[in-house]
Motif scaffolding. Sequence first.
Motif, PDB file in Angstrom:
ATOM      1  N   ILE A 193       0.866  -1.178   0.000  1.00 16.01           N
ATOM      2  CA  ILE A 193       0.000   0.000   0.000  1.00 16.01           C
ATOM      3  C   ILE A 193       0.902   1.227   0.000  1.00 16.01           C
ATOM      4  CG2 ILE A 193      -1.859   1.218   1.184  1.00 16.01           C
ATOM      5  CD1 ILE A 193      -2.515  -1.438   2.598  1.00 16.01           C
ATOM      6  N   ALA A 194       0.733   2.074  -1.007  1.00 17.75           N
ATOM      7  CA  ALA A 194       1.597   3.263  -1.115  1.00 17.75           C
ATOM      8  C   ALA A 194       0.767   4.459  -1.552  1.00 17.75           C
ATOM      9  CB  ALA A 194       2.732   3.002  -2.106  1.00 17.75           C
ATOM     10  N   LYS A 195       1.218   5.638  -1.117  1.00 17.48           N
ATOM     11  CA  LYS A 195       0.513   6.872  -1.481  1.00 17.48           C
ATOM     12  C   LYS A 195       0.821   7.297  -2.909  1.00 17.48           C
ATOM     13  CE  LYS A 195       0.140   8.744   3.223  1.00 17.48           C
ATOM     14  NZ  LYS A 195       0.452   9.892   4.122  1.00 17.48           N
ATOM     15  N   THR A 196       2.068   7.141  -3.326  1.00 17.94           N
ATOM     16  CA  THR A 196       2.461   7.546  -4.671  1.00 17.94           C
ATOM     17  C   THR A 196       3.399   6.496  -5.258  1.00 17.94           C
ATOM     18  OG1 THR A 196       4.359   8.826  -3.864  1.00 17.94           O
ATOM     19  CG2 THR A 196       2.268  10.014  -4.143  1.00 17.94           C
ATOM     20  N   GLY A 197       3.620   6.626  -6.571  1.00 12.86           N
ATOM     21  CA  GLY A 197       4.529   5.707  -7.241  1.00 12.86           C
ATOM     22  C   GLY A 197       4.784   6.162  -8.664  1.00 12.86           C
ATOM     23  N   VAL A 198       5.729   5.500  -9.289  1.00 11.14           N
ATOM     24  CA  VAL A 198       6.079   5.841 -10.666  1.00 11.14           C
ATOM     25  C   VAL A 198       6.621   4.590 -11.344  1.00 11.14           C
ATOM     26  CG1 VAL A 198       8.426   6.540 -10.076  1.00 11.14           C
ATOM     27  CG2 VAL A 198       7.333   7.477 -12.130  1.00 11.14           C
ATOM     28  N   LEU A 199       6.410   4.484 -12.646  1.00 14.39           N
ATOM     29  CA  LEU A 199       6.913   3.354 -13.420  1.00 14.39           C
ATOM     30  C   LEU A 199       8.256   3.738 -14.026  1.00 14.39           C
ATOM     31  CD1 LEU A 199       6.235   0.507 -14.533  1.00 14.39           C
ATOM     32  CD2 LEU A 199       5.319   1.647 -16.568  1.00 14.39           C
ATOM     33  N   VAL A 200       9.283   2.915 -13.763  1.00 15.97           N
ATOM     34  CA  VAL A 200      10.631   3.200 -14.240  1.00 15.97           C
ATOM     35  C   VAL A 200      11.096   2.017 -15.094  1.00 15.97           C
ATOM     36  CG1 VAL A 200      13.024   3.621 -13.584  1.00 15.97           C
ATOM     37  CG2 VAL A 200      11.169   4.624 -12.240  1.00 15.97           C
ATOM     38  N   GLU A 201      11.581   2.320 -16.292  1.00 14.77           N
ATOM     39  CA  GLU A 201      12.142   1.301 -17.179  1.00 14.77           C
ATOM     40  C   GLU A 201      13.616   1.604 -17.393  1.00 14.77           C
ATOM     41  OE1 GLU A 201       9.739  -0.161 -20.507  1.00 14.77           O
ATOM     42  OE2 GLU A 201       8.262   1.387 -20.000  1.00 14.77           O
ATOM     43  N   SER A 202      14.444   0.602 -17.162  1.00 12.61           N
ATOM     44  CA  SER A 202      15.890   0.789 -17.293  1.00 12.61           C
ATOM     45  C   SER A 202      16.534  -0.529 -17.676  1.00 12.61           C
ATOM     46  CB  SER A 202      16.474   1.314 -15.970  1.00 12.61           C
ATOM     47  OG  SER A 202      17.876   1.409 -16.043  1.00 12.61           O
ATOM     48  N   GLY A 203      17.382  -0.481 -18.706  1.00 12.19           N
ATOM     49  CA  GLY A 203      18.114  -1.664 -19.122  1.00 12.19           C
ATOM     50  C   GLY A 203      17.237  -2.831 -19.523  1.00 12.19           C
ATOM     51  N   ASN A 205      14.449  -3.607 -18.191  1.00 13.19           N
ATOM     52  CA  ASN A 205      13.634  -4.020 -17.058  1.00 13.19           C
ATOM     53  C   ASN A 205      12.657  -2.920 -16.672  1.00 13.19           C
ATOM     54  OD1 ASN A 205      15.027  -6.507 -16.785  1.00 13.19           O
ATOM     55  ND2 ASN A 205      16.681  -5.464 -15.684  1.00 13.19           N
ATOM     56  N   ALA A 206      11.568  -3.306 -16.006  1.00 17.02           N
ATOM     57  CA  ALA A 206      10.550  -2.345 -15.583  1.00 17.02           C
ATOM     58  C   ALA A 206      10.275  -2.536 -14.096  1.00 17.02           C
ATOM     59  CB  ALA A 206       9.272  -2.527 -16.393  1.00 17.02           C
ATOM     60  N   TYR A 207      10.154  -1.411 -13.379  1.00 14.86           N
ATOM     61  CA  TYR A 207       9.925  -1.456 -11.936  1.00 14.86           C
ATOM     62  C   TYR A 207       8.840  -0.448 -11.572  1.00 14.86           C
ATOM     63  CZ  TYR A 207      14.503  -3.749 -11.970  1.00 14.86           C
ATOM     64  OH  TYR A 207      15.560  -4.576 -12.241  1.00 14.86           O
ATOM     65  N   LEU A 208       7.983  -0.875 -10.657  1.00 15.52           N
ATOM     66  CA  LEU A 208       7.016   0.030 -10.067  1.00 15.52           C
ATOM     67  C   LEU A 208       7.612   0.530  -8.754  1.00 15.52           C
ATOM     68  CD1 LEU A 208       4.216   1.349 -10.020  1.00 15.52           C
ATOM     69  CD2 LEU A 208       3.368  -0.697  -8.848  1.00 15.52           C
ATOM     70  N   ILE A 209       8.069   1.800  -8.751  1.00 11.09           N
ATOM     71  CA  ILE A 209       8.694   2.393  -7.569  1.00 11.09           C
ATOM     72  C   ILE A 209       7.599   3.020  -6.719  1.00 11.09           C
ATOM     73  CG2 ILE A 209      10.439   3.985  -6.711  1.00 11.09           C
ATOM     74  CD1 ILE A 209      11.532   1.653  -8.373  1.00 11.09           C
ATOM     75  N   MET A 210       7.335   2.416  -5.552  1.00  9.97           N
ATOM     76  CA  MET A 210       6.305   2.916  -4.650  1.00  9.97           C
ATOM     77  C   MET A 210       6.950   3.714  -3.516  1.00  9.97           C
ATOM     78  SD  MET A 210       3.778  -0.426  -4.466  1.00  9.97           S
ATOM     79  CE  MET A 210       5.116  -1.618  -4.294  1.00  9.97           C
ATOM     80  N   LYS A 211       6.306   4.799  -3.111  1.00  3.55           N
ATOM     81  CA  LYS A 211       6.840   5.692  -2.089  1.00  3.55           C
ATOM     82  C   LYS A 211       5.812   5.910  -0.988  1.00  3.55           C
ATOM     83  CE  LYS A 211       9.726   8.173  -5.433  1.00  3.55           C
ATOM     84  NZ  LYS A 211      10.074   9.493  -6.009  1.00  3.55           N
ATOM     85  N   ASP A 212       6.369   6.026   0.232  1.00  2.00           N
ATOM     86  CA  ASP A 212       5.550   6.354   1.403  1.00  2.00           C
ATOM     87  C   ASP A 212       4.410   5.336   1.555  1.00  2.00           C
ATOM     88  OD1 ASP A 212       4.598   7.581   3.634  1.00  2.00           O
ATOM     89  OD2 ASP A 212       3.713   9.303   2.591  1.00  2.00           O
ATOM     90  N   GLY A 213       4.780   4.116   1.919  1.00  2.00           N
ATOM     91  CA  GLY A 213       3.748   3.081   2.028  1.00  2.00           C
ATOM     92  C   GLY A 213       4.055   2.044   3.079  1.00  2.00           C
ATOM     93  N   GLU A 214       3.279   0.967   3.041  1.00  2.00           N
ATOM     94  CA  GLU A 214       3.409  -0.135   3.990  1.00  2.00           C
ATOM     95  C   GLU A 214       3.394  -1.461   3.246  1.00  2.00           C
ATOM     96  OE1 GLU A 214       0.194   0.172   6.694  1.00  2.00           O
ATOM     97  OE2 GLU A 214       1.083   1.821   7.868  1.00  2.00           O
ATOM     98  N   LEU A 215       4.130  -2.420   3.797  1.00  2.00           N
ATOM     99  CA  LEU A 215       4.151  -3.784   3.282  1.00  2.00           C
ATOM    100  C   LEU A 215       3.569  -4.689   4.360  1.00  2.00           C
ATOM    101  CD1 LEU A 215       7.103  -5.528   1.448  1.00  2.00           C
ATOM    102  CD2 LEU A 215       5.909  -6.675   3.320  1.00  2.00           C
ATOM    103  N   VAL A 216       2.500  -5.376   4.034  1.00  2.00           N
ATOM    104  CA  VAL A 216       1.826  -6.258   4.995  1.00  2.00           C
ATOM    105  C   VAL A 216       2.025  -7.696   4.513  1.00  2.00           C
ATOM    106  CG1 VAL A 216      -0.328  -6.866   6.121  1.00  2.00           C
ATOM    107  CG2 VAL A 216       0.127  -4.475   5.483  1.00  2.00           C
ATOM    108  N   ARG A 217       2.748  -8.487   5.335  1.00  2.00           N
ATOM    109  CA  ARG A 217       3.022  -9.873   4.960  1.00  2.00           C
ATOM    110  C   ARG A 217       2.327 -10.808   5.950  1.00  2.00           C
ATOM    111  NH1 ARG A 217       8.145  -9.657   4.128  1.00  2.00           N
ATOM    112  NH2 ARG A 217       8.063  -9.834   1.847  1.00  2.00           N
ATOM    113  N   ASP A 218       1.565 -11.741   5.396  1.00  2.00           N
ATOM    114  CA  ASP A 218       0.814 -12.712   6.208  1.00  2.00           C
ATOM    115  C   ASP A 218       1.384 -14.100   5.967  1.00  2.00           C
ATOM    116  OD1 ASP A 218      -1.003 -14.078   7.703  1.00  2.00           O
ATOM    117  OD2 ASP A 218      -2.672 -13.851   6.299  1.00  2.00           O
ATOM    118  N   ASN A 219       2.022 -14.659   6.987  1.00  2.00           N
ATOM    119  CA  ASN A 219       2.574 -16.009   6.908  1.00  2.00           C
ATOM    120  C   ASN A 219       1.481 -16.996   7.320  1.00  2.00           C
ATOM    121  OD1 ASN A 219       3.947 -18.493   7.374  1.00  2.00           O
ATOM    122  ND2 ASN A 219       5.871 -17.355   7.557  1.00  2.00           N
ATOM    123  N   ARG A 220       0.921 -17.664   6.355  1.00  2.00           N
ATOM    124  CA  ARG A 220      -0.209 -18.551   6.622  1.00  2.00           C
ATOM    125  C   ARG A 220       0.224 -19.834   7.324  1.00  2.00           C
ATOM    126  NH1 ARG A 220      -2.654 -17.647   0.525  1.00  2.00           N
ATOM    127  NH2 ARG A 220      -3.561 -15.572   0.914  1.00  2.00           N
TER     128      ARG A 220
END
Length: 404
Positions: A193-203, A205-220
């Motif tokens: 979950i992120a407030k902002t982001g940008v798509l970056v392509e380099s070499g 490859n493509a990356y979704l750069i997310m900024k100011d957010g949270e990562l929620v991981r659920d180990n089932r």
Amino acid sequence: MQIFRLPLLERYVFRRALMLLLLVLGALVATMWMTQVLRELDVVTAKGQAIWMFVFMTLLALPALIQVIAPIAYLIAATVTLNNLNADSELPVMAAAGASSRVVARPIIVLGAVILVAVTLLYHVVAPASLGALREIVAHVRADLLATLVKDGGFRTVDNGLTLHIRAKAPDGSFKNIFVSDDRIPSDSTQYIAKTGVLVESGGNAYLIMKDGELVRDNRMKGETSVVEFDTYGFDLSQFKAGEVNATRKPRELTTRELLNPAPDNPYREEFPTRWKAELHDRITAPLYTIAFAFIALLFCGRARTNRQDRGYATALAVVSGFTLRGLGFGVLAAATNDATLIPLLYAVPIGGIVVSALALKRGYRWRTPVGIARFLDTLARLGHKLMKLSPLALFQRKSTGHA
């Protein structure tokens, strides 16, 4: 051109048949377009393409529909035109005035020749080129999953277990309010979950750069949930980027010139040689049905008839005969794609229809309703008349008349 050299009466018949042909062809093409071509709508909407792409794809599919429908539309138009000329007493008047049967036959055959040329062009050049272009577009749209990710609004499933949502896309190309749900690993569920982001392509490859957010991981497996805040996080999208598109075209998507000189790397030539041959011979024989339909229409409906001479039966018989002949051609084509020995039948069916109908027309055969069918129709008419007498409206009218 021969069309413009037709005498006045023949131009009149030609014009009536042409107008009805355009009407029937338009109706049939519209119906087939709605039932067949709309299947590509899911390709366009699911991959985030614009509506103009769907319109363009449907236009590319139209020539393949027209090449099949045009001869059938011509059969209907020619038959109905001749029947209407009889119904309006125009054919009897022409015959009584001493006009030759060519006055009716020649414009119908000339119109059939025009359709023959148009259909031949469609089969050999226009339709295969359109289908080939359509196949390449569909292949590119389906391959470019990365285009789906950069669209704002809605939840998009871009892989099994991977869902992405972007609330809005800013004018500068950045994204606002990003949500990514990754359930591709059965034991772990991860949400970004992120407030902002940008798509970056380099070499490459493509990356979704997310900024100011949270990562929620659920180990089932362990039943544990962890939350990690981040300032910047890069999500790898390279695996969803479109690679090289290999849109190998099938035989029906190749022009006749390409069929005769196939590319050495086309796998269909070696894998399906019988289908390759059947496609080529079908393109030669399919336009011949137009001439067969011309003779069929003239055979059943080309002579002057009164209202008592079974015009309805002759019209129905003409349409049924034409549809049966074309259906037999489709059946032979389906069988010939698996058995090359049946390819001569592709020629036998339309040429046989032309020869039989032309000979019958020359010998002046007249078709009348069989006695059994006539009696059956008379029985239905009497039954319908009795039912009408028992209807509430008829009873009401009788009561009203009695009071009067």
